[in-house]
Motif scaffolding. Structure first.
Motif, PDB file in Angstrom:
ATOM      1  N   SER A   1     -15.946   3.521  -7.680  1.00 46.65           N
ATOM      2  CA  SER A   1     -16.850   4.485  -8.328  1.00 46.65           C
ATOM      3  C   SER A   1     -16.855   5.807  -7.572  1.00 46.65           C
ATOM      4  O   SER A   1     -16.959   6.877  -8.167  1.00 46.65           O
ATOM      5  N   ARG A   2     -16.711   5.751  -6.256  1.00 46.71           N
ATOM      6  CA  ARG A   2     -16.613   6.984  -5.457  1.00 46.71           C
ATOM      7  C   ARG A   2     -15.329   7.739  -5.802  1.00 46.71           C
ATOM      8  O   ARG A   2     -15.305   8.967  -5.859  1.00 46.71           O
ATOM      9  N   HIS A   3     -14.255   6.987  -6.049  1.00 46.47           N
ATOM     10  CA  HIS A   3     -12.984   7.621  -6.410  1.00 46.47           C
ATOM     11  C   HIS A   3     -13.093   8.383  -7.728  1.00 46.47           C
ATOM     12  O   HIS A   3     -12.426   9.406  -7.914  1.00 46.47           O
ATOM     13  N   ASN A   4     -13.927   7.896  -8.630  1.00 47.79           N
ATOM     14  CA  ASN A   4     -14.126   8.600  -9.896  1.00 47.79           C
ATOM     15  C   ASN A   4     -14.793   9.951  -9.671  1.00 47.79           C
ATOM     16  O   ASN A   4     -14.522  10.909 -10.393  1.00 47.79           O
ATOM     17  N   VAL A   5     -15.652  10.041  -8.667  1.00 50.20           N
ATOM     18  CA  VAL A   5     -16.342  11.299  -8.361  1.00 50.20           C
ATOM     19  C   VAL A   5     -15.422  12.217  -7.552  1.00 50.20           C
ATOM     20  O   VAL A   5     -15.283  13.405  -7.854  1.00 50.20           O
ATOM     21  N   GLU A   6     -14.804  11.679  -6.523  1.00 48.88           N
ATOM     22  CA  GLU A   6     -13.899  12.444  -5.657  1.00 48.88           C
ATOM     23  C   GLU A   6     -12.645  11.603  -5.428  1.00 48.88           C
ATOM     24  O   GLU A   6     -12.701  10.565  -4.756  1.00 48.88           O
ATOM     25  N   PRO A   7     -11.505  11.998  -5.973  1.00 42.72           N
ATOM     26  CA  PRO A   7     -10.296  11.180  -5.874  1.00 42.72           C
ATOM     27  C   PRO A   7      -9.720  11.150  -4.453  1.00 42.72           C
ATOM     28  O   PRO A   7      -8.800  11.881  -4.132  1.00 42.72           O
TER      29      PRO A   7
ATOM     30  N   SER B   1     -15.712 -16.502   3.422  1.00 43.45           N
ATOM     31  CA  SER B   1     -16.732 -17.327   2.777  1.00 43.45           C
ATOM     32  C   SER B   1     -17.106 -16.676   1.441  1.00 43.45           C
ATOM     33  O   SER B   1     -16.665 -15.567   1.116  1.00 43.45           O
ATOM     34  N   ILE B   2     -17.934 -17.332   0.669  1.00 43.85           N
ATOM     35  CA  ILE B   2     -18.391 -16.792  -0.610  1.00 43.85           C
ATOM     36  C   ILE B   2     -19.120 -15.468  -0.393  1.00 43.85           C
ATOM     37  O   ILE B   2     -18.895 -14.493  -1.126  1.00 43.85           O
ATOM     38  N   ASP B   3     -19.960 -15.413   0.656  1.00 41.86           N
ATOM     39  CA  ASP B   3     -20.688 -14.174   0.956  1.00 41.86           C
ATOM     40  C   ASP B   3     -19.729 -13.054   1.343  1.00 41.86           C
ATOM     41  O   ASP B   3     -19.920 -11.902   0.933  1.00 41.86           O
ATOM     42  N   ASN B   4     -18.694 -13.371   2.130  1.00 38.20           N
ATOM     43  CA  ASN B   4     -17.706 -12.351   2.496  1.00 38.20           C
ATOM     44  C   ASN B   4     -16.981 -11.815   1.269  1.00 38.20           C
ATOM     45  O   ASN B   4     -16.742 -10.610   1.155  1.00 38.20           O
ATOM     46  N   LYS B   5     -16.644 -12.707   0.346  1.00 35.59           N
ATOM     47  CA  LYS B   5     -15.956 -12.279  -0.881  1.00 35.59           C
ATOM     48  C   LYS B   5     -16.855 -11.395  -1.730  1.00 35.59           C
ATOM     49  O   LYS B   5     -16.409 -10.379  -2.283  1.00 35.59           O
ATOM     50  N   LYS B   6     -18.141 -11.752  -1.833  1.00 40.54           N
ATOM     51  CA  LYS B   6     -19.090 -10.925  -2.595  1.00 40.54           C
ATOM     52  C   LYS B   6     -19.255  -9.550  -1.946  1.00 40.54           C
ATOM     53  O   LYS B   6     -19.301  -8.531  -2.629  1.00 40.54           O
ATOM     54  N   GLN B   7     -19.335  -9.532  -0.621  1.00 38.13           N
ATOM     55  CA  GLN B   7     -19.476  -8.272   0.104  1.00 38.13           C
ATOM     56  C   GLN B   7     -18.252  -7.385  -0.130  1.00 38.13           C
ATOM     57  O   GLN B   7     -18.382  -6.187  -0.364  1.00 38.13           O
ATOM     58  N   ARG B   8     -17.067  -7.964  -0.097  1.00 39.98           N
ATOM     59  CA  ARG B   8     -15.852  -7.191  -0.338  1.00 39.98           C
ATOM     60  C   ARG B   8     -15.796  -6.672  -1.768  1.00 39.98           C
ATOM     61  O   ARG B   8     -15.371  -5.549  -2.010  1.00 39.98           O
ATOM     62  N   LEU B   9     -16.249  -7.467  -2.726  1.00 42.87           N
ATOM     63  CA  LEU B   9     -16.288  -7.027  -4.117  1.00 42.87           C
ATOM     64  C   LEU B   9     -17.231  -5.838  -4.275  1.00 42.87           C
ATOM     65  O   LEU B   9     -16.899  -4.846  -4.945  1.00 42.87           O
ATOM     66  N   THR B  10     -18.394  -5.909  -3.639  1.00 47.91           N
ATOM     67  CA  THR B  10     -19.355  -4.815  -3.695  1.00 47.91           C
ATOM     68  C   THR B  10     -18.771  -3.538  -3.088  1.00 47.91           C
ATOM     69  O   THR B  10     -18.890  -2.450  -3.659  1.00 47.91           O
ATOM     70  N   ILE B  11     -18.120  -3.663  -1.956  1.00 40.04           N
ATOM     71  CA  ILE B  11     -17.528  -2.498  -1.294  1.00 40.04           C
ATOM     72  C   ILE B  11     -16.408  -1.903  -2.146  1.00 40.04           C
ATOM     73  O   ILE B  11     -16.336  -0.684  -2.327  1.00 40.04           O
ATOM     74  N   CYS B  12     -15.562  -2.748  -2.695  1.00 40.25           N
ATOM     75  CA  CYS B  12     -14.466  -2.258  -3.530  1.00 40.25           C
ATOM     76  C   CYS B  12     -14.990  -1.560  -4.775  1.00 40.25           C
ATOM     77  O   CYS B  12     -14.472  -0.505  -5.187  1.00 40.25           O
ATOM     78  N   THR B  13     -16.013  -2.125  -5.389  1.00 42.69           N
ATOM     79  CA  THR B  13     -16.608  -1.510  -6.573  1.00 42.69           C
ATOM     80  C   THR B  13     -17.189  -0.137  -6.235  1.00 42.69           C
ATOM     81  O   THR B  13     -16.992   0.828  -6.978  1.00 42.69           O
ATOM     82  N   SER B  14     -17.887  -0.045  -5.089  1.00 50.36           N
ATOM     83  CA  SER B  14     -18.458   1.251  -4.703  1.00 50.36           C
ATOM     84  C   SER B  14     -17.358   2.268  -4.371  1.00 50.36           C
ATOM     85  O   SER B  14     -17.493   3.457  -4.688  1.00 50.36           O
ATOM     86  N   LEU B  15     -16.252   1.816  -3.758  1.00 51.57           N
ATOM     87  CA  LEU B  15     -15.151   2.731  -3.469  1.00 51.57           C
ATOM     88  C   LEU B  15     -14.474   3.223  -4.746  1.00 51.57           C
ATOM     89  O   LEU B  15     -14.107   4.404  -4.848  1.00 51.57           O
TER      90      LEU B  15
END
Length: 163
Positions: A134-140, A118-132
């Motif tokens: 940004s986490r990769h930039n701190v610790e690869p 659903s639209i909410d599922n897609k937004k949730q996945r986008l948020t998780i991917c973005t946070s991952l």
């Protein structure tokens, strides 16, 4: 000629009222309508029912899987706890599984998840991917992942131990 079950049952009731036994009744009906129209065992079953006082020729109601499932209640139950199995949701596992698929759910990784996002599922996945990312930039950490056939496996085996 295909005969209707109620017509055969009416003939069996007629034979019963005449005082014949089930074997004679089955033979008479097969003579009139053709071989294999009614078996002796079926005639015996109906004669037993007639002799108990029930002269109805209609089938008795049977227990079985429910004909109607309230998909809204089912959807609410799955969304409140998506790890419930079909056995936990109802008596008839196959009926529940079919209805869950009908409302767009699929059983993945021990959970009922939406079959289509659903639209909410897609937004949730986008948020998780973005946070991952940004986490990769701190610790690869992505350098430690192996991929194979669209499945992600975390590989961090610093030492082997044998049991």
């Amino acid at each position: 000629m295909a005969t209707q079950p109620t017509m055969i049952r009416s003939c069996l009731l007629y034979e019963f009222k005449l005082g014949r036994n089930a074997t004679q009744a089955a033979k008479n009906i097969c003579t009139a309508f053709g071989e294999g129209t009614v078996s002796e065992r079926t005639a015996q079953k109906w004669f037993q029912r007639f002799s108990s006082g029930d002269e109805s020729i209609e089938d008795l109601p049977r227990s079985g899987r429910p004909l109607l499932v309230d998909e809204d209640k089912l959807k609410d139950a799955v969304e409140s706890d998506s790890s419930q199995t079909c056995q936990e949701l109802a008596v008839s596992v196959e009926t529940i599984r079919l209805h869950l698929h009908a409302i767009g759910k699929a059983w993945k990784l021990s959970r009922w998840v939406p079959h289509k996002l659903s639209i909410d599922n897609k937004k949730q996945r986008l948020t998780i991917c973005t946070s991952l990312l940004s986490r990769h930039n701190v610790e690869p950490f992505l350098d430690r992942l192996l991929t194979c056939d669209e499945k992600w496996i975390v590989y961090n085996n610093t030492k082997r131990c044998y049991h």
